[in-house]
Motif scaffolding. Sequence first.
Motif, PDB file in Angstrom:
ATOM      1  N   LEU A  62     -30.440  25.757  14.778  1.00 42.91           N
ATOM      2  CA  LEU A  62     -30.384  27.305  14.006  1.00 42.91           C
ATOM      3  C   LEU A  62     -29.330  26.898  12.732  1.00 42.91           C
ATOM      4  O   LEU A  62     -29.878  26.589  11.323  1.00 42.91           O
ATOM      5  N   ARG A  66     -31.031  26.112   9.144  1.00 41.91           N
ATOM      6  CA  ARG A  66     -30.960  26.240   7.725  1.00 41.91           C
ATOM      7  C   ARG A  66     -29.671  25.444   6.871  1.00 41.91           C
ATOM      8  O   ARG A  66     -29.927  25.947   5.195  1.00 41.91           O
ATOM      9  N   GLN A 115     -32.402  32.391   5.980  1.00 34.81           N
ATOM     10  CA  GLN A 115     -32.087  32.518   7.638  1.00 34.81           C
ATOM     11  C   GLN A 115     -33.378  32.788   8.333  1.00 34.81           C
ATOM     12  O   GLN A 115     -33.127  32.627   9.978  1.00 34.81           O
ATOM     13  N   GLU A 116     -33.756  33.995   7.331  1.00 32.21           N
ATOM     14  CA  GLU A 116     -35.329  34.366   8.124  1.00 32.21           C
ATOM     15  C   GLU A 116     -36.146  33.058   8.822  1.00 32.21           C
ATOM     16  O   GLU A 116     -36.894  32.421   9.754  1.00 32.21           O
ATOM     17  N   GLU A 119     -34.440  30.718  11.340  1.00 32.44           N
ATOM     18  CA  GLU A 119     -34.574  31.675  12.701  1.00 32.44           C
ATOM     19  C   GLU A 119     -36.414  31.214  13.205  1.00 32.44           C
ATOM     20  O   GLU A 119     -36.592  31.155  14.352  1.00 32.44           O
ATOM     21  N   THR A 122     -36.784  27.311  14.011  1.00 31.22           N
ATOM     22  CA  THR A 122     -35.770  27.505  15.977  1.00 31.22           C
ATOM     23  C   THR A 122     -36.357  28.381  16.895  1.00 31.22           C
ATOM     24  O   THR A 122     -36.079  27.948  18.061  1.00 31.22           O
ATOM     25  N   ALA A 124     -34.790  31.298  17.396  1.00 30.45           N
ATOM     26  CA  ALA A 124     -33.330  32.539  17.524  1.00 30.45           C
ATOM     27  C   ALA A 124     -34.334  33.645  16.933  1.00 30.45           C
ATOM     28  O   ALA A 124     -35.106  33.837  15.911  1.00 30.45           O
ATOM     29  N   GLY A 125     -33.944  34.268  17.673  1.00 25.90           N
ATOM     30  CA  GLY A 125     -33.577  35.992  17.766  1.00 25.90           C
ATOM     31  C   GLY A 125     -35.553  36.154  17.623  1.00 25.90           C
ATOM     32  O   GLY A 125     -35.597  37.722  17.445  1.00 25.90           O
ATOM     33  N   GLU A 126     -35.888  35.812  18.440  1.00 27.17           N
ATOM     34  CA  GLU A 126     -36.969  36.157  19.348  1.00 27.17           C
ATOM     35  C   GLU A 126     -37.401  36.555  21.106  1.00 27.17           C
ATOM     36  O   GLU A 126     -38.146  36.873  21.963  1.00 27.17           O
TER      37      GLU A 126
END
Length: 132
Positions: A62, A66, A115-116, A119, A122, A124-126
């Motif tokens: 991430l 980013r 960042q969104e 994410e 990658t 991430a945040g799922e």
Amino acid sequence: MQRGSDRLSVRRDDEMKHELQGLLKSGHPTRTEEWHDPEPTAEDDPEVAHGPVTPSRGPTPLETVRLDLARILTRGTFPAGPRELARALRRGNAPDSLVEQVEELPQSARYGTVQELAEALTGAGEAGPGDA
């Protein structure tokens, strides 16, 4: 006489260059007093949360994505969808692999920040509602 933003005189600047000459040529500290040299990190030092990248801890995927995105995209690019972001990445000479990843994102999606977008790329945040 030139007046710039120099904080030091020309003489002091030359002195500092002379002091650093040995360090720059040798690649290691040349002082005889060890207390002048920075102390390396020890194996038993506590881990700093999200601290500096060291040989033992590389950047996460991430963080890497980013950083790559932030080098090219500006705040003015957002909010945008994948099509506009891919165009902006191409204009910024981004690597083809990064542009292709952005093009594969759902066309209906909109991203408000780097960042969104990172994410989404990658995964991430799922985390689902049952994940903790």
